[in-house]
Design a protein around this motif. Structure first.
Motif, PDB file in Angstrom:
ATOM      1  N   VAL A 196     -77.488  93.154 -18.214  1.00 34.84           N
ATOM      2  CA  VAL A 196     -77.524  92.206 -19.329  1.00 34.84           C
ATOM      3  C   VAL A 196     -78.697  92.523 -20.248  1.00 34.84           C
ATOM      4  CG1 VAL A 196     -77.904  89.779 -19.948  1.00 34.84           C
ATOM      5  CG2 VAL A 196     -76.337  90.372 -18.077  1.00 34.84           C
ATOM      6  N   ARG A 197     -79.866  92.787 -19.651  1.00 30.50           N
ATOM      7  CA  ARG A 197     -81.057  93.089 -20.458  1.00 30.50           C
ATOM      8  C   ARG A 197     -80.891  94.396 -21.230  1.00 30.50           C
ATOM      9  NH1 ARG A 197     -85.628  91.292 -15.940  1.00 30.50           N
ATOM     10  NH2 ARG A 197     -85.750  89.093 -16.576  1.00 30.50           N
ATOM     11  N   LEU A 198     -80.303  95.399 -20.601  1.00 31.97           N
ATOM     12  CA  LEU A 198     -80.064  96.657 -21.314  1.00 31.97           C
ATOM     13  C   LEU A 198     -79.137  96.434 -22.505  1.00 31.97           C
ATOM     14  CD1 LEU A 198     -79.687  99.127 -18.306  1.00 31.97           C
ATOM     15  CD2 LEU A 198     -81.494  99.179 -20.037  1.00 31.97           C
ATOM     16  N   ASP A 199     -78.109  95.619 -22.306  1.00 33.69           N
ATOM     17  CA  ASP A 199     -77.191  95.306 -23.406  1.00 33.69           C
ATOM     18  C   ASP A 199     -77.923  94.600 -24.548  1.00 33.69           C
ATOM     19  OD1 ASP A 199     -75.127  96.427 -21.983  1.00 33.69           O
ATOM     20  OD2 ASP A 199     -74.269  94.514 -21.330  1.00 33.69           O
ATOM     21  N   ARG A 200     -78.842  93.684 -24.206  1.00 34.29           N
ATOM     22  CA  ARG A 200     -79.596  92.966 -25.231  1.00 34.29           C
ATOM     23  C   ARG A 200     -80.527  93.928 -25.982  1.00 34.29           C
ATOM     24  NH1 ARG A 200     -79.252  87.495 -23.502  1.00 34.29           N
ATOM     25  NH2 ARG A 200     -77.113  87.341 -22.685  1.00 34.29           N
ATOM     26  N   ALA A 252     -88.206  96.859 -25.512  1.00 37.91           N
ATOM     27  CA  ALA A 252     -88.003  96.982 -24.071  1.00 37.91           C
ATOM     28  C   ALA A 252     -88.849  95.971 -23.308  1.00 37.91           C
ATOM     29  CB  ALA A 252     -88.336  98.403 -23.616  1.00 37.91           C
ATOM     30  N   MET A 253     -90.112  95.847 -23.688  1.00 38.62           N
ATOM     31  CA  MET A 253     -90.988  94.921 -22.976  1.00 38.62           C
ATOM     32  C   MET A 253     -90.585  93.473 -23.203  1.00 38.62           C
ATOM     33  SD  MET A 253     -94.739  96.751 -23.378  1.00 38.62           S
ATOM     34  CE  MET A 253     -95.528  95.524 -22.329  1.00 38.62           C
ATOM     35  N   ARG A 254     -90.043  93.175 -24.366  1.00 39.18           N
ATOM     36  CA  ARG A 254     -89.579  91.815 -24.635  1.00 39.18           C
ATOM     37  C   ARG A 254     -88.459  91.421 -23.683  1.00 39.18           C
ATOM     38  NH1 ARG A 254     -89.961  92.041 -29.695  1.00 39.18           N
ATOM     39  NH2 ARG A 254     -87.883  92.800 -30.261  1.00 39.18           N
ATOM     40  N   TRP A 255     -87.690  92.416 -23.223  1.00 41.02           N
ATOM     41  CA  TRP A 255     -86.584  92.149 -22.301  1.00 41.02           C
ATOM     42  C   TRP A 255     -86.918  92.530 -20.858  1.00 41.02           C
ATOM     43  CZ3 TRP A 255     -82.859  89.003 -23.560  1.00 41.02           C
ATOM     44  CH2 TRP A 255     -82.601  88.784 -24.919  1.00 41.02           C
ATOM     45  N   GLY A 256     -88.206  92.635 -20.558  1.00 42.17           N
ATOM     46  CA  GLY A 256     -88.602  92.773 -19.155  1.00 42.17           C
ATOM     47  C   GLY A 256     -88.692  94.179 -18.622  1.00 42.17           C
ATOM     48  N   PHE A 257     -88.676  95.196 -19.486  1.00 37.69           N
ATOM     49  CA  PHE A 257     -88.798  96.593 -19.036  1.00 37.69           C
ATOM     50  C   PHE A 257     -90.213  97.080 -19.334  1.00 37.69           C
ATOM     51  CE2 PHE A 257     -84.260  96.056 -20.081  1.00 37.69           C
ATOM     52  CZ  PHE A 257     -83.692  96.437 -18.870  1.00 37.69           C
ATOM     53  N   PHE A 258     -91.030  97.184 -18.293  1.00 32.39           N
ATOM     54  CA  PHE A 258     -92.437  97.529 -18.477  1.00 32.39           C
ATOM     55  C   PHE A 258     -92.753  98.965 -18.079  1.00 32.39           C
ATOM     56  CE2 PHE A 258     -92.153  92.949 -17.746  1.00 32.39           C
ATOM     57  CZ  PHE A 258     -92.782  92.480 -18.894  1.00 32.39           C
ATOM     58  N   HIS A 259     -91.852  99.603 -17.349  1.00 31.25           N
ATOM     59  CA  HIS A 259     -92.041 100.999 -16.950  1.00 31.25           C
ATOM     60  C   HIS A 259     -91.166 101.845 -17.876  1.00 31.25           C
ATOM     61  CE1 HIS A 259     -92.087 104.665 -14.612  1.00 31.25           C
ATOM     62  NE2 HIS A 259     -92.961 104.133 -13.774  1.00 31.25           N
ATOM     63  N   GLN A 260     -91.774 102.457 -18.892  1.00 31.67           N
ATOM     64  CA  GLN A 260     -91.007 103.024 -19.996  1.00 31.67           C
ATOM     65  C   GLN A 260     -90.146 104.218 -19.598  1.00 31.67           C
ATOM     66  OE1 GLN A 260     -90.633 101.475 -22.987  1.00 31.67           O
ATOM     67  NE2 GLN A 260     -91.731  99.911 -21.825  1.00 31.67           N
ATOM     68  N   SER A 261     -90.641 105.106 -18.756  1.00 26.95           N
ATOM     69  CA  SER A 261     -89.826 106.265 -18.375  1.00 26.95           C
ATOM     70  C   SER A 261     -88.626 105.823 -17.545  1.00 26.95           C
ATOM     71  CB  SER A 261     -90.667 107.289 -17.611  1.00 26.95           C
ATOM     72  OG  SER A 261     -91.183 106.740 -16.425  1.00 26.95           O
ATOM     73  N   ARG A 262     -88.832 104.854 -16.656  1.00 27.78           N
ATOM     74  CA  ARG A 262     -87.708 104.343 -15.860  1.00 27.78           C
ATOM     75  C   ARG A 262     -86.706 103.629 -16.759  1.00 27.78           C
ATOM     76  NH1 ARG A 262     -90.231 101.040 -11.743  1.00 27.78           N
ATOM     77  NH2 ARG A 262     -90.921 103.053 -10.929  1.00 27.78           N
ATOM     78  N   PHE A 263     -87.207 102.838 -17.703  1.00 32.96           N
ATOM     79  CA  PHE A 263     -86.319 102.158 -18.649  1.00 32.96           C
ATOM     80  C   PHE A 263     -85.483 103.160 -19.432  1.00 32.96           C
ATOM     81  CE2 PHE A 263     -86.186 101.350 -23.278  1.00 32.96           C
ATOM     82  CZ  PHE A 263     -85.100 100.481 -23.302  1.00 32.96           C
ATOM     83  N   GLN A 322     -84.542 106.140 -18.620  1.00 30.05           N
ATOM     84  CA  GLN A 322     -83.512 106.738 -17.765  1.00 30.05           C
ATOM     85  C   GLN A 322     -82.370 105.762 -17.520  1.00 30.05           C
ATOM     86  OE1 GLN A 322     -83.337 110.008 -16.556  1.00 30.05           O
ATOM     87  NE2 GLN A 322     -81.265 109.260 -16.155  1.00 30.05           N
ATOM     88  N   GLN A 323     -82.707 104.499 -17.250  1.00 33.25           N
ATOM     89  CA  GLN A 323     -81.664 103.487 -17.035  1.00 33.25           C
ATOM     90  C   GLN A 323     -80.823 103.293 -18.293  1.00 33.25           C
ATOM     91  OE1 GLN A 323     -84.221 100.251 -15.870  1.00 33.25           O
ATOM     92  NE2 GLN A 323     -84.139 100.770 -13.688  1.00 33.25           N
ATOM     93  N   TYR A 324     -81.472 103.309 -19.445  1.00 27.88           N
ATOM     94  CA  TYR A 324     -80.760 103.146 -20.713  1.00 27.88           C
ATOM     95  C   TYR A 324     -79.807 104.321 -20.936  1.00 27.88           C
ATOM     96  CZ  TYR A 324     -80.066 101.968 -25.652  1.00 27.88           C
ATOM     97  OH  TYR A 324     -79.529 101.615 -26.866  1.00 27.88           O
ATOM     98  N   ARG A 325     -80.279 105.534 -20.698  1.00 31.74           N
ATOM     99  CA  ARG A 325     -79.417 106.706 -20.886  1.00 31.74           C
ATOM    100  C   ARG A 325     -78.263 106.708 -19.892  1.00 31.74           C
ATOM    101  NH1 ARG A 325     -82.142 112.517 -21.305  1.00 31.74           N
ATOM    102  NH2 ARG A 325     -82.863 111.963 -19.216  1.00 31.74           N
ATOM    103  N   ASP A 326     -78.515 106.294 -18.660  1.00 27.71           N
ATOM    104  CA  ASP A 326     -77.434 106.221 -17.669  1.00 27.71           C
ATOM    105  C   ASP A 326     -76.347 105.253 -18.124  1.00 27.71           C
ATOM    106  OD1 ASP A 326     -78.780 108.009 -16.071  1.00 27.71           O
ATOM    107  OD2 ASP A 326     -79.582 106.483 -14.697  1.00 27.71           O
ATOM    108  N   ARG A 327     -76.744 104.154 -18.786  1.00 28.29           N
ATOM    109  CA  ARG A 327     -75.757 103.148 -19.180  1.00 28.29           C
ATOM    110  C   ARG A 327     -75.048 103.506 -20.481  1.00 28.29           C
ATOM    111  NH1 ARG A 327     -73.239  98.772 -18.328  1.00 28.29           N
ATOM    112  NH2 ARG A 327     -73.055  97.022 -19.784  1.00 28.29           N
ATOM    113  N   PHE A 328     -75.789 104.066 -21.456  1.00 26.98           N
ATOM    114  CA  PHE A 328     -75.229 104.243 -22.787  1.00 26.98           C
ATOM    115  C   PHE A 328     -75.071 105.702 -23.212  1.00 26.98           C
ATOM    116  CE2 PHE A 328     -77.579 100.124 -22.965  1.00 26.98           C
ATOM    117  CZ  PHE A 328     -76.468  99.298 -23.024  1.00 26.98           C
TER     118      PHE A 328
END
Length: 327
Positions: free
Chosen positions: A275-279, A298-309, A311-317
């Motif tokens: 849900v957060r990635l979609d937002r 990213a930080m506004r939606w709770g993603f504080f580890h930027q490299s991990r975020f 990777q998760q974003y690329r995996d989803r989109f």
């Protein structure tokens, strides 16, 4: 012994001393009042420790044959995970336990007097968990109030799956707290990992609620899960936890996890991450790259580890968030 910089929790030194009195005072400050004796009244003691809302985690070694006699803590559980050497322990009800490096530990009951004898090479990772934290956490897991002392078996087996998971999770927590930019700088992630550690304590140790914890979670229809999903999506920008979501649904955390796995094939926190990635993507698509930074969104939606975020974003989109922003 390893160099002091290589010891667990080296970013959080409490004391390093040869003085028996200083060693006693330091452990009293961090854990509890006690009597301490050692061969020749001399130690080579190191205590590193860090405390947070849910628990205190420390690394302790005396590098001397030592004996600690501790009165009942009354309001805390102590979980001793021996990582080197060995200890022999007994308590006021006659129970005895021996701990060996990475094979066994001990849980100190809040209502018992405990005596622990350390070998000269013994090292331990020690958790101090307030009764209120552990018993409330257990209540969330089983879906009912718990207001009694958990009567843990004295000895703790670290060789079976649950015990190995407990030791691994505590060592991971220690490493992350030591790492610059790790959990020490991410309060929400730290709270979630501490909650996971408490769950592992409850599964690894045997107590009067163990059978309830091991029982299958109840089945839940989607209608009962709907308020949880609605709350999650409405408050996705807030620091949500499984315990909070379970209370919204009037169910145990175990039931919450089982229901999400049944309905969505993933955990509540995994669903929340989607849900957060979609937002984040929605914001980036409509944002001006000249005035908006990916990190801020990213930080506004709770993603504080930027490299991990990323990777998760690329995996989803299928693309990096910076590419979405440039489009």
């Amino acid at each position: 012994m390893q160099s002091s910089a290589a010891l667990p929790l080296s970013r959080f030194p409490v004391v390093g001393t040869h003085s028996l009195e200083e060693a006693r005072d330091a452990v009293t400050r961090v854990y509890l009042a006690h009597d301490l004796t050692a061969d020749h009244d001399r130690v080579d003691m190191t205590l590193n420790a860090v405390a947070d809302h849910h628990l205190t985690l420390g690394y302790l070694t005396y590098q001397a044959a030592a004996e600690l006699t501790m009165p009942p803590t009354e309001d805390c559980y102590h979980v001793n995970l021996t990582t080197a050497g060995s200890t022999d322990a007994d308590r006021s009800d006659g129970a005895r336990a021996r701990t060996e490096a990475r094979r066994s530990g001990a849980v100190l009951n809040p209502l018992q007097r405990n005596t622990v004898r350390w070998s000269a090479d013994a090292e331990q990772l020690i958790l101090k968990i307030p009764r209120s934290s552990l018993e409330s956490h257990l209540g969330d897991l089983v879906g009912r109030s718990v207001a009694e002392v958990l009567d843990f078996d004295f000895g703790l087996d670290l060789t079976h799956a649950a015990g190995q998971s407990l030791l691994n999770s505590v060592e991971f927590l220690a490493r992350e707290l030591d790492r610059p930019g790790g959990l020490a700088d991410m309060p929400l992630a730290r709270e979630q990992l501490e909650a996971f550690v408490m769950t592992q304590v409850l599964h690894a140790g045997r107590h009067q609620f163990s059978d309830v914890l091991a029982a299958p979670a109840e089945a839940v229809r989607y209608g009962r899960l709907a308020p949880v999903v609605a709350f999650l999506e409405e408050h996705a920008d807030e620091p949500l936890t499984p315990q909070q979501l379970a209370r919204v649904g009037c169910m145990s955390v175990r039931t919450l996890h089982a229901a999400f796995q049944q309905q969505f094939g993933e955990s509540p926190m995994s669903y929340l991450r989607r849900v957060r990635l979609d937002r984040v993507r929605s914001e980036l698509v409509r944002s001006d790259p000249a005035t908006v930074r990916v990190t801020e969104v990213a930080m506004r939606w709770g993603f504080f580890h930027q490299s991990r975020f990323a990777q998760q974003y690329r995996d989803r989109f299928g693309e990096l968030p910076s590419a979405t922003l440039r489009h």
